[in-house]
Write a protein that holds these residues in place. Structure first.
Motif, PDB file in Angstrom:
ATOM      1  N   ASN A   1     -13.079 -13.762  13.399  1.00 14.21           N
ATOM      2  CA  ASN A   1     -12.922 -12.360  12.997  1.00 14.21           C
ATOM      3  C   ASN A   1     -12.013 -12.252  11.766  1.00 14.21           C
ATOM      4  O   ASN A   1     -11.500 -13.254  11.261  1.00 14.21           O
ATOM      5  N   GLU A   2     -11.823 -11.049  11.304  1.00 14.53           N
ATOM      6  CA  GLU A   2     -11.082 -10.832  10.064  1.00 14.53           C
ATOM      7  C   GLU A   2      -9.648 -11.334  10.162  1.00 14.53           C
ATOM      8  O   GLU A   2      -9.113 -11.923   9.214  1.00 14.53           O
ATOM      9  N   GLU A   3      -9.015 -11.121  11.300  1.00 11.88           N
ATOM     10  CA  GLU A   3      -7.633 -11.562  11.478  1.00 11.88           C
ATOM     11  C   GLU A   3      -7.540 -13.088  11.371  1.00 11.88           C
ATOM     12  O   GLU A   3      -6.633 -13.631  10.738  1.00 11.88           O
ATOM     13  N   GLU A   4      -8.486 -13.781  11.992  1.00 13.47           N
ATOM     14  CA  GLU A   4      -8.490 -15.243  11.950  1.00 13.47           C
ATOM     15  C   GLU A   4      -8.773 -15.759  10.539  1.00 13.47           C
ATOM     16  O   GLU A   4      -8.141 -16.707  10.062  1.00 13.47           O
TER      17      GLU A   4
ATOM     18  N   GLY B   1      -6.765 -18.313   5.585  1.00 10.21           N
ATOM     19  CA  GLY B   1      -6.550 -18.251   4.143  1.00 10.21           C
ATOM     20  C   GLY B   1      -5.121 -18.505   3.714  1.00 10.21           C
ATOM     21  O   GLY B   1      -4.847 -18.825   2.557  1.00 10.21           O
ATOM     22  N   GLN B   2      -4.161 -18.380   4.664  1.00  9.78           N
ATOM     23  CA  GLN B   2      -2.743 -18.588   4.345  1.00  9.78           C
ATOM     24  C   GLN B   2      -2.310 -20.042   4.530  1.00  9.78           C
ATOM     25  O   GLN B   2      -1.181 -20.395   4.211  1.00  9.78           O
ATOM     26  N   MET B   3      -3.192 -20.873   5.032  1.00 12.21           N
ATOM     27  CA  MET B   3      -2.796 -22.236   5.405  1.00 12.21           C
ATOM     28  C   MET B   3      -2.666 -23.155   4.201  1.00 12.21           C
ATOM     29  O   MET B   3      -3.370 -22.987   3.200  1.00 12.21           O
ATOM     30  N   ARG B   4      -1.780 -24.127   4.354  1.00 13.42           N
ATOM     31  CA  ARG B   4      -1.659 -25.190   3.345  1.00 13.42           C
ATOM     32  C   ARG B   4      -2.995 -25.902   3.203  1.00 13.42           C
ATOM     33  O   ARG B   4      -3.645 -26.218   4.195  1.00 13.42           O
ATOM     34  N   PRO B   5      -3.449 -26.170   1.965  1.00 15.56           N
ATOM     35  CA  PRO B   5      -4.663 -26.972   1.800  1.00 15.56           C
ATOM     36  C   PRO B   5      -4.526 -28.302   2.534  1.00 15.56           C
ATOM     37  O   PRO B   5      -3.571 -29.039   2.324  1.00 15.56           O
TER      38      PRO B   5
ATOM     39  N   ASN C   1      -8.863 -23.920   0.384  1.00 18.07           N
ATOM     40  CA  ASN C   1      -7.831 -24.657   1.130  1.00 18.07           C
ATOM     41  C   ASN C   1      -8.335 -25.308   2.411  1.00 18.07           C
ATOM     42  O   ASN C   1      -7.565 -25.953   3.115  1.00 18.07           O
ATOM     43  N   ILE C   2      -9.632 -25.142   2.732  1.00 17.55           N
ATOM     44  CA  ILE C   2     -10.154 -25.632   4.011  1.00 17.55           C
ATOM     45  C   ILE C   2     -11.371 -26.531   3.794  1.00 17.55           C
ATOM     46  O   ILE C   2     -12.339 -26.133   3.134  1.00 17.55           O
ATOM     47  N   HIS C   3     -11.315 -27.734   4.364  1.00 17.79           N
ATOM     48  CA  HIS C   3     -12.471 -28.636   4.398  1.00 17.79           C
ATOM     49  C   HIS C   3     -13.420 -28.134   5.488  1.00 17.79           C
ATOM     50  O   HIS C   3     -13.029 -27.971   6.635  1.00 17.79           O
TER      51      HIS C   3
END
Length: 577
Positions: A265-268, A273-277, A318-320
């Motif tokens: 969902n949008e919150e997740e 999106g805020q996570m370290r690559p 930032n996400i594989h």
């Protein structure tokens, strides 16, 4: 009494979570239980010798689709050497036909089916003289003294929070992938999967989970792979875990999750999106984009929504993301599978896994094999040979495509060359099909090739099509090559190195005095800076596609954590050519 829990893994880097959980749960007998891990690549004689020298009083094997044939052969041979030794099997590959396993393997004493922790503990109680009979133990099939085969009732699912944390001592897991679970069961009913049979979805206590995740982070474990079947099926659980990882992150550990993208969902998505690559990576099972196929395999998945979310996550950089497809599913012929392939390929995931249907015992897919005209291999991994929609010739073709995707796309070593090459074909699938045919026609498909040779073969394939842009392709191959490695031996296709020595010296002198691109190199002199970087001249800018000469700087000290490519800078303004 010495008990040996035996795990035969697919590769050395794998570890077997199940046997460690069994041992940890059987607390009263902890000191009597030894774990023996091997791989299917080892000599059967070597494993046989090693097990014999251990002189177990009870021998147990963990059985999976990739090792069952190997285990069965070991069981037959060890029984000849130690005919009185009780031998027990457990694991998903013997769970749904336990009595048939006993019939097939007279050497086996019993089979533990379903979840094993509580069952294994009770079997240990039995052998250690506690007041319990085999007929009173749920979750086992066994052979009586008279040779009769019995199967008891299924065991109720275990409370996952009662299973001890197995990673107290990391020495046994050096250079191994770390597996971890926070939930069991699956909310979905996919017909090809055994996880759908366990409808008792339960979660490990979150406070326990947080303590254990902190242990991994503090121990600076490189990667932890969650084995939860659909990690994000519970929004609160997923959010708590991901928030905790962000709070505790030390910039080292990567966490791998299998998720249903259309449930995010949008919150997740915003949290991700805020996570370290490189903090987390996501595996997303698409399997097919054919709505008729998705309905038939009882899967809950809306591909347009999956595509939208994959693109949203990808935009963060930032996400594989690892997306899966399965060939051999009902209602999907070669033409329709090609559509699924091109749909998923267009999303540009970091990995595209093309797998082939495995017809697992106990699955709904196995029940429907006759109506699907589904013919598969008799031995594990029970892989599809053909269906009423997909011929064996089609499967052979898809095997070629799978190999080419693995070598050229999933390796991440040819991304810029492939981006240009795709423009020469009607579809990405057709490009890989033609490349696979080229390998076969030139007898290249049954041998191992070095990395440089793979580049050279791709250039030969390009040359075989008499394309007008061969010079540009050579430059793309050179760019892809140096993106990953500052090769010592320059390949022929790269041509001569066109950055003059004087220009190189001047550039690095200026960077050492006042860095414009190589920031963070203050501790290094210009000679060291040259070793950790590379300068290359191109007639076409490979990053933009513009027909304009440029000089690119490759920085190998600073790499993209998702694809491990060097950081690159256009330094043309600093180097006149």
């Amino acid at each position: 009494m010495k008990v040996v829990l035996t795990a035969i893994n697919a590769k050395y880097i794998h570890s077997n979570l199940a046997v460690y959980c069994l041992r940890a749960y059987a607390k009263p007998y902890l000191e009597n239980i030894e774990i023996a891990e091997y791989t299917i690549n080892q000599s059967l004689d070597d494993i046989l010798l090693d097990l014999y020298k251990k002189r177990p009083d009870i021998l147990c094997f963990s059985c999976y689709i990739w090792n069952l044939t190997y285990v069965e052969e070991l069981v037959r041979e060890i029984h000849k050497l130690m005919p009185e030794l009780p031998i027990w099997l457990g694991g998903p590959e013997v769970t749904y036909d336990a009595k048939a396993v006993l019939e097939r393997l007279p050497e086996v004493t019993g089979v533990m089916f379903g979840e094993g922790e509580a069952t294994f503990l009770e079997v240990m109680n039995y052998y250690h003289g506690e007041e319990i009979r085999l007929e009173d133990i749920s979750g086992i099939a066994y052979r009586t003294v008279s040779g009769e085969m019995m199967q008891n009732a299924w065991r109720d699912p275990v409370d996952l929070s009662t299973v001890p944390f197995i990673y107290q001592d990391m020495e046994a897991f050096q250079n191994k992938i770390i597996y971890y679970e926070t939930s069991r069961g699956c909310p979905f009913s996919c017909s090809y999967c055994l996880s759908s049979i366990d409808k008792c979805l339960r979660f490990r206590d979150l406070e326990l989970v947080k303590q254990e995740l902190k242990f991994f982070i503090d121990a600076e474990v490189p990667q932890v792979k969650f084995v939860d079947r659909t990690f994000n099926c519970n929004h609160r659980h997923a959010m708590e875990v991901w928030k905790y990882l962000i709070e505790q992150d030390k910039g080292i550990t990567n966490f791998h999750f299998e998720v249903a993208a259309d449930l995010l969902n949008e919150e997740e998505i915003q949290l991700i999106g805020q996570m370290r690559p490189g903090l987390i990576q996501l595996e997303i099972g698409v399997q097919s984009t054919n709505e008729e196929t998705i309905r038939e395999i009882k899967r809950t998945m809306k591909f347009p929504e999956v595509a939208r979310i994959v693109k949203r996550i990808q935009a963060g950089g930032n996400i594989h993301q690892h997306l899966d497809l399965i060939a051999g599913l009902p209602y999907e012929n070669l033409e329709r599978f090609q559509k699924s392939f091109d749909d998923v390929y267009a999303l540009r995931p970091e990995q595209l896994q093309l797998g082939f249907l495995k017809v697992l015992k106990g699955s709904y897919m196995e029940e429907q094999k006759e109506s699907y005209g589904l013919i598969y291999k008799s031995k594990p991994p029970y892989e599809v040979l053909y269906t009423k929609w997909l011929s064996y010739e089609d499967v052979i073709l898809l095997k070629q495509v799978e190999e080419m995707v693995e070598v050229y796309y999933n390796s991440g070593q040819f991304s810029y060359t492939l981006e240009l090459l795709e423009q020469e074909f009607d579809s990405a699938f057709e490009m890989y099909r033609q490349l696979g045919r080229f390998y076969e026609s030139h007898q290249l498909h049954m041998m191992n090739h070095s990395r440089i040779t793979r580049y050279e073969i791709l250039l030969e394939f390009i040359q075989s099509m008499s394309l007008a842009r061969e010079v540009q392709y050579r430059e793309r191959l050179t760019f892809d090559l140096y993106l990953r490695e500052n090769v010592k031996s320059r390949p022929e296709f790269a041509g001569i190195h066109r950055v003059e020595k004087e220009e190189l010296n001047k550039f690095y002198e200026e960077e050492a005095e006042m860095p414009e691109y190589l920031k963070g190199y203050e501790a290094y002199d210009k000679r060291q800076m040259r070793k950790m970087t590379h300068l290359e001249w191109f007639g076409h800018n490979p990053m933009t596609g513009e027909e304009q000469p440029c000089v690119i700087l490759f920085d190998y000290r600073n790499r993209n954590p998702l694809n491990h490519q060097a950081s690159v800078f256009d330094v043309s303004k600093n180097l006149a050519k």
